[in-house]
Design a protein around this motif. Structure first.
Motif, short mmCIF file in Angstrom:
data_model
loop_
_atom_site.label_atom_id
_atom_site.label_comp_id
_atom_site.label_asym_id
_atom_site.label_seq_id
_atom_site.Cartn_x
_atom_site.Cartn_y
_atom_site.Cartn_z
N SER A 183 -15.72 5.15 5.93
CA SER A 183 -15.19 4.90 4.59
C SER A 183 -15.86 3.64 4.06
O SER A 183 -15.44 2.53 4.33
CB SER A 183 -13.68 4.72 4.63
N VAL A 233 -16.48 -2.30 7.75
CA VAL A 233 -15.14 -1.73 7.49
C VAL A 233 -14.57 -1.18 8.80
O VAL A 233 -13.42 -1.43 9.16
CB VAL A 233 -15.23 -0.56 6.46
N GLU A 234 -15.44 -0.48 9.51
CA GLU A 234 -15.02 0.12 10.77
C GLU A 234 -14.49 -0.95 11.74
O GLU A 234 -13.43 -0.80 12.35
CB GLU A 234 -16.24 0.83 11.37
N THR A 280 -5.02 2.29 5.48
CA THR A 280 -6.05 3.09 6.15
C THR A 280 -5.46 4.40 6.65
O THR A 280 -6.05 5.47 6.49
CB THR A 280 -6.63 2.31 7.34
N GLU A 313 -11.15 -2.49 10.63
CA GLU A 313 -10.04 -1.59 10.95
C GLU A 313 -9.75 -1.60 12.45
O GLU A 313 -8.59 -1.62 12.87
CB GLU A 313 -10.35 -0.17 10.48
N ARG A 353 -8.55 5.02 12.84
CA ARG A 353 -9.90 4.54 12.52
C ARG A 353 -10.73 5.81 12.56
O ARG A 353 -11.19 6.25 13.58
CB ARG A 353 -10.32 3.50 13.56
N ARG A 359 -4.55 6.80 3.88
CA ARG A 359 -5.74 7.40 3.30
C ARG A 359 -6.36 8.42 4.24
O ARG A 359 -6.63 9.55 3.86
CB ARG A 359 -6.76 6.30 2.98
N SER A 360 -6.56 8.00 5.48
CA SER A 360 -7.34 8.89 6.35
C SER A 360 -6.53 10.11 6.78
O SER A 360 -7.09 11.14 7.09
CB SER A 360 -7.91 8.14 7.54
N GLN A 403 0.82 -1.22 0.00
CA GLN A 403 0.00 0.00 0.00
C GLN A 403 0.84 1.26 0.00
O GLN A 403 0.47 2.27 -0.56
CB GLN A 403 -0.93 0.02 1.21
N ASP A 422 -16.78 0.70 1.92
CA ASP A 422 -16.08 -0.10 0.93
C ASP A 422 -17.14 -0.74 0.05
O ASP A 422 -17.36 -1.95 0.11
CB ASP A 422 -15.22 -1.14 1.65
#
Ligand SMILES: Nc1ncnc2c1ncn2[C@@H]1O[C@H](COP(=O)(O)OP(=O)(O)OP(=O)(O)O)[C@@H](O)[C@H]1O
Length: 857
Positions: free
Chosen positions: A670, A682-683, A280, A686, A666, A283-284, A181, A672
């Motif tokens: 988001s 997703v939450e 993650t 993560e 977290r 991204r966040s 990633q 997916d």
């Protein structure tokens, strides 16, 4: 993939193999040899595709679908002009194809039959080298492999073919997936039997010969480039990945000499050597990619701290942010260098100015080495080397080890620079075969040829005057045209005066054109000299290019130093211009005075700085109304931490921070959707990763965990999470929540703290101060936020009414979820401390008795 039928040999042609015309049978052969690629087949000025491939390209490229007809049948055909092929190829890549470009490799005049064609390059999304396809960013192709035992061990190799950047790493599958990633490769090849799950939708997973992953074979390939694989790499999995990737890179360079001579350096690292930022977190925290939540596009951290002057610097800074350091000494070395440049304005500014003249030497030198560079590329290389002495001069008084070291490594490559300077004219053309490249005085033979050319031309320049005098024809003209060459033109009324040695060449309406034997001779001389000069220039140029190619490693070392210098310069410029401070390292907690969010402060003119004061292992529960600034604050702390470890100064008045091993996030919702998982799923995935993988050395951001489910479940989960992070994980954690009940949990735990963002509820309007305070928030201003967002008055009034009625139920200081139903806190604690997995049945019974007794009291 848009339509797999476009690949491989067309069925219709295969059926008629024996009857096809020689040209189509050549096409069929190439489609068979490159079954994974869409074959573009040169026919004169066009690249043609046939049958299914033609249908697909016509549709994707919006070009006309025609037919080719011969005695064996009719075949759909679609073609693109060779001259503008690149933009069409780009569209095909975007649609998920690899493209094999089959060029005519023989002049049609050299053969009576069909011209030879061969695939000269395979264009794939991860192996681009043409400037037309590239911006400053790295484009990576990756290879993933497992070990001999096909266990959980993975090896990853990542390569930018255009620059020669080559990385290898390894570890267990999960850790390697995180590394993937970081690099976000455009393309990947994977060992047989491995799943492509570790790659996301942005990576085209490409099939490749399984035998390239064979350990022996792969090891041989690695040895070929970098020496003994056992010394340079960490495991068989890494050897397989590196070897296969090298083989793949060679494969896509079909037609060029197989070996990629400019691949001289392999960076092998252990993921544990760098601050781990998984997909993650990347991204966040918006390090490189905008999330544009709610349609509002914000800048990324990279955009914010990128003041690099060159493409080399921009890529290096990206790498520093992508792989922040863990080694305190290394980090401090960068801070020292940045600090020195912050305080020395003159040096900083002159570095910035000079670095602007630096070209993308990594790519230049790889083109030189592949024999693809033109004369302008070499001039750009020279201009870059011209800058080096100036940079060395600017750094002559440098104090910090890093800057002194960079100065040492800035080799001006005087010989290369002088050689290019004396060989090439200042502004050479792009074409290499039409002369005009090589400067006067570089080669005696060339100068002779040019002198002949010049003398011949001077003779011709004088010819008009001479002939007018000789013939007495005042209107006589000397001219030249493409077809007939030089001529003497005489108008019809003067034809009588033409001397005997004039030979007629061309008759026009009002005039005749002549040549003389001497003019023809001179012309012959000029043309021959010109042709020979062009050929000689080309030969001299390729010799020069080969000479420069032999210095590839030296030039790459200069490029490496330039990149680092530019990245440091960028960090220093940002620090100086935006009032960043040098962080102190090695603290046993996170202590920031007047911290700011590096990105938000750029767009919010009234950004309110906030302090951070958390001992290691603290869990801070942050409450406050919507829009108060909780998310911004949490990200601010994480971004400051990333900046520190990347070697940057930080947006704060003062900062004293530890080195963390990993930043977990977290944050926000988001969905997916493509992956088919709900927001809540997703939450929780993560969250699960964080709870399993975080350590006491980590920094964890949890924003509204449990929001995606019912309030009771959400609250229960949030509470259990806080407790677990506090008791078991021990990571320093910022936990933003709307569940005021959680503040009571924080009160109970030793290392938990309540912080809040207050809002001044003046009358019925809310005024956000964005100021962080100790303790839990007093009330929820949700209803007022709803009002300012335009929710109609009746709804807002009704909400107030309901709130008033529920009264105390919403007060934050009430103990958490009366879940203990009044059970004594000691009982609760006793239960929490019990590790059921390590409790025997007998002990459990004892415990039960003990608890029963306690509740009976
Ligand atoms: N310290 C600050 N100074 C100035 N403006 C700020 C500050 N912090 C946040 N803001 C601005 O306030 C707005 C809301 O911030 P943020 O999203 O962090 O709030 P929040 O408390 O997390 O809200 P929610 O609970 O709805 O997610 C943003 O537009 C942001 O730009």
């Amino acid at each position: 993939m848009d339509d797999a039928d476009a690949l491989g040999p067309p069925a219709k042609m295969r059926e008629r193999r024996g009857e096809l015309t020689p040209m189509l049978s050549q096409y069929l052969d190439l489609c068979e040899r490159y079954p994974d690629s869409l074959v573009l087949f040169q026919v004169g000025d066009f690249y043609e595709t046939f049958c299914e491939a033609a249908e697909v390209t016509a549709r994707l490229l919006e070009i006309t679908l025609t037919k080719r007809e011969d005695s064996t049948g009719r075949y759909p055909m679609a073609g693109i002009p060779v001259d503008s092929a690149e933009s069409y190829i780009e569209t095909l890549l975007d649609a998920g194809y690899r493209v094999a470009v089959a060029d005519q490799v023989q002049e049609p005049s050299e053969t009576t039959g069909v011209v030879d064609r061969a695939v000269t390059r395979i264009v794939t999304p991860g192996t681009l080298t043409e400037d037309a396809f590239l911006d400053d960013d790295n484009v990576f192709v990756a290879a993933l492999a497992d070990g001999d035992d096909h266990g959980a061990e993975r090896g990853l190799a990542v390569l930018d073919v255009s620059t020669g950047d080559f990385y290898a790493t390894g570890g267990e599958a999960g850790a390697v997936a995180d590394e993937i990633q970081r690099f976000a490769p455009a393309e990947a090849v994977i060992a047989p039997g491995l799943s492509a799950d570790a790659f996301d939708g942005g990576t085209m997973v490409t099939p490749f010969r399984p035998d390239a992953f064979d350990p022996e074979r792969a090891g041989g390939k690695v040895a070929d480039y970098f020496g003994d694989p056992d010394t340079v790499l960490g495991s068989t999995a890494e050897v397989r990945a590196c070897g296969a990737l090298l083989a793949y890179a060679e494969y896509t360079r079909a037609g060029e000499a197989d070996r990629l001579d400019y691949l001289n350096h392999l960076t092998r690292y252990d993921p544990r050597e760098y601050l781990l930022l998984d997909a993650t977190a990347l991204r966040s925290l918006e390090l490189f990619e905008r999330r544009a939540l709610g349609g509002e596009a914000s800048a990324t951290l990279f955009d914010t701290v990128n003041e690099t002057a060159s493409a080399l610097g921009a890529r290096r800074l990206t790498d520093w942010l992508r792989r922040p350091l863990l080694d305190e000494g290394e980090i401090a070395a960068r801070h020292d260098a940045v600090g020195e440049l912050v305080s020395d304005v003159v040096t900083r500014e002159s570095l910035h100015d000079d670095l602007r003249d630096v070209y993308d030497v990594e790519r230049l030198v790889s083109r030189v080495s592949r024999g693809r560079a033109n004369a302008r590329d070499l001039r750009s290389l020279k201009s870059t080397l011209d800058v080096v002495p100036r940079l060395r001069e600017a750094l002559s008084d440098a104090d910090s080890d890093r800057l002194r070291d960079l100065r040492e490594r800035l080799d001006p490559c005087e010989d290369v620079r002088a050689r290019i300077g004396s060989a090439l004219v200042a502004e050479p053309p792009i074409e290499l075969t039409e002369g005009g490249l090589i400067d006067e005085g570089y080669d005696a033979d060339l100068d002779d040829l040019r002198a002949t050319e010049r003398e011949g031309k001077a003779w011709i320049d004088d010819l008009e005057a001479d002939e007018r005098e000789r013939t007495g024809i005042d209107s006589l003209k000397v001219g030249v045209n493409q077809v007939h060459g030089y001529y003497i033109e005489v108008t019809n009324p003067n034809l009588d005066a033409v001397p005997d040695d004039y030979q007629r060449r061309q008759t026009l309406k009002n005039s005749e054109r002549f040549v003389t034997p001497e003019l023809k001779e001179r012309e012959e001389e000029i043309v021959t000299a010109e042709e020979r000069a062009d050929d000689l220039e080309y030969a001299l140029f390729t010799d020069l290019r080969d000479e420069v190619a032999a210095e590839t490693e030296r030039i790459q070392a200069v490029a490496d130093a330039l990149a680092a210098l530019d990245a440091l310069q960028s960090l220093a410029t940002v620090a100086a211009e935006r009032d960043y401070t040098r962080p102190e390292l090695g603290a046993d907690g996170f202590h920031i005075e007047g911290g700011r969010h590096p990105v938000v402060e750029r767009t919010q003119p009234n950004f309110v700085p906030n302090p951070t004061d958390l001992d290691r292992g603290t869990v801070a529960v942050i409450t406050g109304p919507n829009m108060a600034g909780k998310s911004t604050y949490m990200r601010q702390v994480a971004l400051i931490q990333v900046l520190v470890q990347a070697g940057s100064f930080v947006p704060a008045e003062a900062a004293s921070l530890p080195v963390v091993d990993r930043v977990f996030t977290r944050v926000g919702a988001s969905d997916d959707i493509a992956g088919g998982r709900s927001t809540f799923m997703v939450e929780m995935t993560e969250l699960a990763t964080i709870l399993r993988a975080a350590s006491e050395e980590s920094l964890v951001l949890l924003d509204e965990v449990g929001r995606g489910t019912s309030t009771t479940d959400g609250l229960a989960l949030a509470r259990a999470t806080v407790e677990h992070v506090h008791d078991v994980v021990g990571a320093t954690t910022l936990f933003a929540t709307h569940h005021h009940e959680l503040t009571a949990t924080a009160d109970r735990l030793d290392r938990a703290r309540n912080l809040h963002f207050a809002a001044d509820g003046t009358g019925e309007a809310v005024d956000f101060t964005h100021r962080l305070r100790e303790g839990p928030a007093g009330a929820s201003y949700g209803v007022e936020v709803a009002r300012s967002a335009g929710v109609p008055d009746p709804v807002v009034s009704r909400a107030h009414e309901l709130l008033d009625r529920e009264g105390a139920a919403a007060t934050p200081d009430e103990p958490a979820v009366a879940a203990n139903g009044g059970v004594d806190e000691a009982v609760f604690d006793r239960l929490r401390r019990t590790d059921i997995a390590n409790t025997t049945p007998l002990e459990a019974l004892d415990l039960l008795a003990e608890l029963k007794a306690a509740t009976d009291e």
